[in-house]
Design an enzyme around this catalytic site. Sequence first.
Site, PDB file in Angstrom:
ATOM      1  N   ASP A  47      35.401  50.091  38.832  1.00 38.98           N
ATOM      2  CA  ASP A  47      36.316  49.775  38.521  1.00 38.98           C
ATOM      3  C   ASP A  47      36.661  49.644  40.237  1.00 38.98           C
ATOM      4  O   ASP A  47      36.228  49.977  41.251  1.00 38.98           O
ATOM      5  CB  ASP A  47      37.015  51.126  38.257  1.00 38.98           C
ATOM      6  CG  ASP A  47      38.253  50.831  37.736  1.00 38.98           C
ATOM      7  OD1 ASP A  47      38.822  50.286  36.150  1.00 38.98           O
ATOM      8  OD2 ASP A  47      39.595  50.596  38.336  1.00 38.98           O
ATOM      9  N   SER A  48      38.488  49.241  40.331  1.00 37.89           N
ATOM     10  CA  SER A  48      38.518  48.598  42.083  1.00 37.89           C
ATOM     11  C   SER A  48      39.249  50.193  41.999  1.00 37.89           C
ATOM     12  O   SER A  48      39.706  49.978  43.383  1.00 37.89           O
ATOM     13  CB  SER A  48      39.503  47.710  41.698  1.00 37.89           C
ATOM     14  OG  SER A  48      39.774  47.491  40.599  1.00 37.89           O
ATOM     15  N   ASN A  62      35.694  44.065  42.552  1.00 32.60           N
ATOM     16  CA  ASN A  62      36.434  43.786  41.617  1.00 32.60           C
ATOM     17  C   ASN A  62      35.223  43.309  40.609  1.00 32.60           C
ATOM     18  O   ASN A  62      34.790  42.769  41.176  1.00 32.60           O
ATOM     19  CB  ASN A  62      36.879  42.407  43.172  1.00 32.60           C
ATOM     20  CG  ASN A  62      37.994  41.978  42.117  1.00 32.60           C
ATOM     21  OD1 ASN A  62      37.027  41.652  40.676  1.00 32.60           O
ATOM     22  ND2 ASN A  62      38.853  41.067  42.094  1.00 32.60           N
ATOM     23  N   ASP A 107      36.988  45.445  29.313  1.00 34.94           N
ATOM     24  CA  ASP A 107      37.978  46.642  28.853  1.00 34.94           C
ATOM     25  C   ASP A 107      38.849  45.790  30.240  1.00 34.94           C
ATOM     26  O   ASP A 107      39.624  47.267  30.959  1.00 34.94           O
ATOM     27  CB  ASP A 107      37.865  47.225  28.137  1.00 34.94           C
ATOM     28  CG  ASP A 107      40.012  48.366  28.104  1.00 34.94           C
ATOM     29  OD1 ASP A 107      40.297  47.165  28.020  1.00 34.94           O
ATOM     30  OD2 ASP A 107      39.384  49.558  28.012  1.00 34.94           O
ATOM     31  N   CYS A 122      44.141  44.145  26.023  1.00 35.99           N
ATOM     32  CA  CYS A 122      45.532  44.956  25.601  1.00 35.99           C
ATOM     33  C   CYS A 122      46.332  44.142  25.727  1.00 35.99           C
ATOM     34  O   CYS A 122      47.742  44.845  26.029  1.00 35.99           O
ATOM     35  CB  CYS A 122      45.396  46.248  26.004  1.00 35.99           C
ATOM     36  SG  CYS A 122      45.472  46.064  27.775  1.00 35.99           S
TER      37      CYS A 122
HETATM   38  N1  SAH Z   1      38.259  51.357  30.127  1.00 34.57           N
HETATM   39  C1  SAH Z   1      38.931  51.604  30.207  1.00 34.57           C
HETATM   40  C2  SAH Z   1      40.612  51.222  30.369  1.00 34.57           C
HETATM   41  C3  SAH Z   1      40.520  50.446  31.658  1.00 34.57           C
HETATM   42  S1  SAH Z   1      41.897  50.161  32.139  1.00 34.57           S
HETATM   43  C4  SAH Z   1      38.937  53.438  29.320  1.00 34.57           C
HETATM   44  O1  SAH Z   1      39.091  53.099  28.344  1.00 34.57           O
HETATM   45  O2  SAH Z   1      39.482  54.102  30.031  1.00 34.57           O
HETATM   46  C5  SAH Z   1      41.361  48.747  33.392  1.00 34.57           C
HETATM   47  C6  SAH Z   1      40.873  49.778  34.366  1.00 34.57           C
HETATM   48  O3  SAH Z   1      40.443  48.068  35.582  1.00 34.57           O
HETATM   49  C7  SAH Z   1      41.966  50.000  35.502  1.00 34.57           C
HETATM   50  O4  SAH Z   1      40.947  51.184  35.890  1.00 34.57           O
HETATM   51  C8  SAH Z   1      41.608  49.243  36.469  1.00 34.57           C
HETATM   52  O5  SAH Z   1      41.928  49.703  37.912  1.00 34.57           O
HETATM   53  C9  SAH Z   1      41.379  48.299  36.288  1.00 34.57           C
HETATM   54  N2  SAH Z   1      40.935  46.976  36.980  1.00 34.57           N
HETATM   55  C10 SAH Z   1      41.828  46.515  36.977  1.00 34.57           C
HETATM   56  N3  SAH Z   1      41.770  45.168  37.506  1.00 34.57           N
HETATM   57  C11 SAH Z   1      40.432  45.312  38.091  1.00 34.57           C
HETATM   58  C12 SAH Z   1      39.266  44.377  39.322  1.00 34.57           C
HETATM   59  N4  SAH Z   1      39.515  42.497  39.589  1.00 34.57           N
HETATM   60  N5  SAH Z   1      38.112  44.685  39.268  1.00 34.57           N
HETATM   61  C13 SAH Z   1      37.942  45.540  38.790  1.00 34.57           C
HETATM   62  N6  SAH Z   1      38.474  47.155  37.819  1.00 34.57           N
HETATM   63  C14 SAH Z   1      39.624  46.294  37.950  1.00 34.57           C
END
Ligand code: SAH
Length: 418
Positions: free
Chosen positions: A262-263, A300, A321, A361
């Site tokens: 996660d970022s 990222n 996701d 989503c």
């Molecule tokens: N799968 C998780 C929800 C994901 S929400 C669950 O079920 O609880 C989307 C997530 O993506 C967030 O935590 C956000 O911090 C992360 N995010 C957003 N852009 C990103 C990127 N470029 N790389 C990695 N993570 C990212």
Amino acid sequence: MPKKPAVSAKHAEASVRISARGADRLQSRHPWVYRSDISEEKDVPPGAVVRVLDSRGKFLGSALYSSSSQIAIRMISHGSVPDLPALVAERIRAAIAYRKENDLVRNTDAYRIVFSEADFLPGLIVDRYNDVLSLQILTQAVDTAPVREAIVQTLRDELQPAGIVERVDARIRELEQLPPRQSGVIWREKSSSVINMNGVRFHYEGFEGQKTGAFLDQRENYAAAAQYAHGEALDAFCYQGGFALHLALNSAGKCSSVTGVDSSRPALEMAEKNAALNVTLNATLNANLNGRELEWIEANAFDLLRDYSAANRRYDTIVLDPPAFAKSKRDLDKALGGYKELNLRAMKMLRPGGILVTCSCSFHVSPADFLKVVAGAAQDAHKSLRVIESRGASKDHPILLNVPETSYLQCLILSVSN
Ligand code: SAH
């Protein structure tokens, strides 16, 4: 002599007249009428209950009025509404009963209790996190003091929570021209807890994280993903570990390693804490987890997938996701490009027989668009994919047929072949 009923202010409802297009929309069972379809309105106070009339003056029902939103009215009843707080209380009880009578909520103490339009309560969201309830108020009508009181009283009576917190979305309050307000505890004191989803425990902090704290809409998809996951697994947008922890703990030992990416550092710190919580709470889970590698990487996901794929890194299970790429219709093409790139990279990295769990989503990305993008990615990746399951949000997030806005989450579980 029977007493003459008092003519209260509640009965002196304002009315709005709507265009034929607006009436058609209501006829189609969609509860919204846009401002451009209001043909006549006079001195309607913000947040009032209004009587809705068609162009000939025929009464169509009652609606909640917003003086600022493009969605000028949201229908709340086909009849008259003499007492909105009483109706709101009744609808909350009905939402609770709907979930109970249909046995919609299983293996958890964290679920959505009221989902706005989908529970016939436009502008109100209530989530349950074990003994703490979190509510969000999204419209002028629901923000009025008597309605707020009715909400809190009904939730207290029905669910006896140890705390009720309100999560404020400052941007929405601004759009609705409501006075600024801080998030806070509005009943008793408790604002954090430990929740259980499918036997996996998570810390809940009432004022932290996204949404009202967790992605309750993915709860059933976590369990489904864990059923098929195996081998080396990657959860590319893991947040606080929803999918990753289910793969590590609930895949009957089939996952040999799980990497969460996660970022957001705070999200990963919580993921780490959640992993530790499960280890201390349950010896069997502990044994399951200890044999397996569980790592969290701050990165990222686009860059990481590119680098790993260039380095020929392979996985058996990948979960995608990402956040909603299309926040509005305008972003659609860019969003589809983003989904394509992610899915393409993931497919290339999956071993034959591998499992791809891929989600969107973004409400603006329709199920047909999403399938098309994933199919396009398969074509470019030179892979054949079989759909094991095509899923949506957990059942406590009802989809109201004819109201497409209530259906926003898609989750495909695919098996990859060369
Ligand atoms: N799968 C998780 C929800 C994901 S929400 C669950 O079920 O609880 C989307 C997530 O993506 C967030 O935590 C956000 O911090 C992360 N995010 C957003 N852009 C990103 C990127 N470029 N790389 C990695 N993570 C990212």
